[in-house]
Design a protein around this motif. Structure first.
Motif, PDB file in Angstrom:
ATOM      1  N   SER A  49       0.844  -1.190   0.000  1.00 47.97           N
ATOM      2  CA  SER A  49       0.000   0.000   0.000  1.00 47.97           C
ATOM      3  C   SER A  49       0.884   1.246   0.000  1.00 47.97           C
ATOM      4  O   SER A  49       1.845   1.345   0.778  1.00 47.97           O
ATOM      5  N   LEU A  50       0.557   2.202  -0.870  1.00 47.97           N
ATOM      6  CA  LEU A  50       1.331   3.445  -0.921  1.00 47.97           C
ATOM      7  C   LEU A  50       1.262   4.197   0.399  1.00 47.97           C
ATOM      8  O   LEU A  50       2.209   4.898   0.765  1.00 47.97           O
ATOM      9  N   ASN A  51       0.167   4.042   1.139  1.00 50.80           N
ATOM     10  CA  ASN A  51       0.012   4.722   2.425  1.00 50.80           C
ATOM     11  C   ASN A  51       0.990   4.210   3.480  1.00 50.80           C
ATOM     12  O   ASN A  51       1.266   4.911   4.450  1.00 50.80           O
ATOM     13  N   LEU A 111      10.369   1.960  -9.467  1.00 50.16           N
ATOM     14  CA  LEU A 111       9.290   2.019  -8.474  1.00 50.16           C
ATOM     15  C   LEU A 111       8.742   3.444  -8.348  1.00 50.16           C
ATOM     16  O   LEU A 111       7.526   3.640  -8.254  1.00 50.16           O
ATOM     17  N   THR A 112       9.630   4.421  -8.374  1.00 48.22           N
ATOM     18  CA  THR A 112       9.213   5.819  -8.289  1.00 48.22           C
ATOM     19  C   THR A 112       8.358   6.193  -9.494  1.00 48.22           C
ATOM     20  O   THR A 112       7.338   6.879  -9.360  1.00 48.22           O
ATOM     21  N   LYS A 113       8.752   5.739 -10.686  1.00 44.76           N
ATOM     22  CA  LYS A 113       7.960   6.010 -11.888  1.00 44.76           C
ATOM     23  C   LYS A 113       6.577   5.370 -11.793  1.00 44.76           C
ATOM     24  O   LYS A 113       5.576   5.964 -12.213  1.00 44.76           O
ATOM     25  N   ARG A 114       6.510   4.172 -11.228  1.00 42.31           N
ATOM     26  CA  ARG A 114       5.201   3.515 -11.054  1.00 42.31           C
ATOM     27  C   ARG A 114       4.311   4.334 -10.146  1.00 42.31           C
ATOM     28  O   ARG A 114       3.108   4.470 -10.389  1.00 42.31           O
ATOM     29  N   ILE A 115       4.889   4.887  -9.096  1.00 42.82           N
ATOM     30  CA  ILE A 115       4.101   5.727  -8.161  1.00 42.82           C
ATOM     31  C   ILE A 115       3.618   6.988  -8.867  1.00 42.82           C
ATOM     32  O   ILE A 115       2.468   7.390  -8.729  1.00 42.82           O
ATOM     33  N   GLU A 116       4.515   7.608  -9.625  1.00 44.51           N
ATOM     34  CA  GLU A 116       4.154   8.837 -10.331  1.00 44.51           C
ATOM     35  C   GLU A 116       3.063   8.601 -11.365  1.00 44.51           C
ATOM     36  O   GLU A 116       2.247   9.489 -11.617  1.00 44.51           O
ATOM     37  N   ASN A 117       3.017   7.411 -11.961  1.00 47.84           N
ATOM     38  CA  ASN A 117       2.008   7.100 -12.970  1.00 47.84           C
ATOM     39  C   ASN A 117       0.619   6.863 -12.374  1.00 47.84           C
ATOM     40  O   ASN A 117      -0.363   6.833 -13.116  1.00 47.84           O
TER      41      ASN A 117
END
Length: 78
Positions: free
Chosen positions: A12-14, A71-77
């Protein structure tokens, strides 16, 4: 929202506190990995030899072969 971190694992991003590049040669990092392993908080999504990234969550520490940039790019998308 969730982040796929490799294999069958999602987080989870949270819950994510930090996404860090793995520094295997650092003495303090070795101690950190030994501590989380001892406390049964380490989850090796990929073996420690293949790991590129350490994901620290509020409850666990994950090691994955997926780069921190990916992983950072996945979050940004999201």
């Amino acid at each position: 929202m969730y982040l796929h971190i490799g294999g069958r694992w999602i987080v989870s991003l949270n819950e994510i506190v930090a996404i860090l590049n793995v520094e295997k040669s650092s003495k303090s990092n070795k101690e950190f990995y030994e501590t989380v392993t001892y406390n049964k908080k380490l989850i090796e999504v990929s073996s420690i030899r293949e790991s590129k990234t350490c994901i620290i969550t509020s409850d666990k520490v994950y090691l994955t072969s997926i780069s921190a940039n990916t992983l950072t790019k996945r979050i940004e998308n999201y």
